[in-house]
Scaffold this active site. Sequence first.
Site, PDB file in Angstrom:
ATOM      1  N   ASN A   1      -3.985  -9.071   6.777  1.00 50.53           N
ATOM      2  CA  ASN A   1      -5.130  -8.765   5.923  1.00 50.53           C
ATOM      3  C   ASN A   1      -4.756  -9.330   4.552  1.00 50.53           C
ATOM      4  O   ASN A   1      -3.874  -8.797   3.871  1.00 50.53           O
ATOM      5  CB  ASN A   1      -5.362  -7.254   5.868  1.00 50.53           C
TER       6      ASN A   1
ATOM      7  N   LYS B   1      -1.682  -7.603   2.688  1.00 54.18           N
ATOM      8  CA  LYS B   1      -1.744  -6.142   2.565  1.00 54.18           C
ATOM      9  C   LYS B   1      -0.518  -5.466   3.165  1.00 54.18           C
ATOM     10  O   LYS B   1      -0.159  -5.717   4.326  1.00 54.18           O
ATOM     11  CB  LYS B   1      -3.027  -5.637   3.247  1.00 54.18           C
TER      12      LYS B   1
ATOM     13  N   CYS C   1      -7.358  -2.562  -0.824  1.00 54.59           N
ATOM     14  CA  CYS C   1      -7.857  -1.297  -0.285  1.00 54.59           C
ATOM     15  C   CYS C   1      -6.821  -0.167  -0.334  1.00 54.59           C
ATOM     16  O   CYS C   1      -6.516   0.340  -1.403  1.00 54.59           O
ATOM     17  CB  CYS C   1      -8.375  -1.511   1.133  1.00 54.59           C
TER      18      CYS C   1
ATOM     19  N   GLU D   1     -12.458  -7.002  -0.017  1.00 55.98           N
ATOM     20  CA  GLU D   1     -11.571  -7.146   1.147  1.00 55.98           C
ATOM     21  C   GLU D   1     -12.385  -7.616   2.349  1.00 55.98           C
ATOM     22  O   GLU D   1     -13.526  -7.197   2.539  1.00 55.98           O
ATOM     23  CB  GLU D   1     -10.942  -5.785   1.450  1.00 55.98           C
TER      24      GLU D   1
ATOM     25  N   ASN E   1     -12.821  -1.755   1.713  1.00 53.24           N
ATOM     26  CA  ASN E   1     -13.855  -1.288   2.631  1.00 53.24           C
ATOM     27  C   ASN E   1     -13.498   0.168   2.938  1.00 53.24           C
ATOM     28  O   ASN E   1     -12.576   0.421   3.720  1.00 53.24           O
ATOM     29  CB  ASN E   1     -13.845  -2.071   3.945  1.00 53.24           C
TER      30      ASN E   1
ATOM     31  N   GLU F   1      -6.418  -1.022  11.835  1.00 48.90           N
ATOM     32  CA  GLU F   1      -5.697  -2.044  11.060  1.00 48.90           C
ATOM     33  C   GLU F   1      -4.258  -2.199  11.540  1.00 48.90           C
ATOM     34  O   GLU F   1      -3.710  -3.302  11.543  1.00 48.90           O
ATOM     35  CB  GLU F   1      -5.730  -1.709   9.571  1.00 48.90           C
TER      36      GLU F   1
END
Length: 311
Positions: free
Chosen positions: A110, A127, A172, A47, A197, A146
Amino acid sequence: MSRILKTAAAQLGPIARNESRRSAVARMIELMREAKAAGAHVVVFPELALTTFFPRWYFEDQAEIDGFFEQEMPGPETKPLFDLAASLGVGFYLGYAELIQEGQALHRFNTSILVGPDGKIVGKYRKIHLPGHREHEPWRPFQHLEKRYFEHGNLGFPVFSCFGGRVGMCICNDRRWPETFRVLGLQGVEMVMLGYNTPVHYPPAPEHDHLQGFHNHLVLQAGAYQNGTWVVAVAKAGKEEGCDLIGQSCIIAPTGEIVAQCSTLDDELIMASCDLDRCQEIQQNIFNFALHRRPQEYQLITADGPASTSN
């Protein structure tokens, strides 16, 4: 005849805030060459593989934030990776921050992409399960913004026919949600690729820090087994700008067994010969959806609001 997809998981060690994309791409190129030499058909990268994990900082200058995003893919700095993939005949999965204009509006996601052995993009995912928080929380040793810097993905959980099988993606935090794997599984997915991550320290519940590695493999193995799919999960690992990230990049069989795992927190390549036909061992037996699922009993999963606790 078995459908063998020789798959490489290409873990990356830390990427410093001042490390250039050119440097990050050079590291990935080296891993891709190593994968090809070992016979890989496809390489999975982490990612946000082109930059440091920037949501750990609170920024107010939008231009500074946008400096971590890609406005085209491939762009000038990433094109060498695509060119090498095409020359070697190797596909790859890549995670990055995507800035895109649709109409008059700018959108930030993302994102991950699947690239075929011809160097062409064959699939994209954005994402959906964004973790963290939206506002500045200075009590934290590092931020997880995020929700501030990205929009929730708007492409659903698509599955793509490529590499001789049915391939899906997630990113993730998506791996922690069983719905991610089940929606992919209902589409006959045979391999799920994902990057992550993941910090060792979780500020809202530090008592869980010692469980980070356990929880990482727990959800990946459950997702693989309960949907009869290979899972390839790849970390950005190590101490990145003072933040410890877990490693444990791994390749998991449809039985839930880990068949390969990284042993360092640095740039590292692992390989497995993934027989996609093994998915049928699970998909045609204990998790035969057509035979055993009872979707009429699962309506609460997608209903608005929490379940009633009254009797």
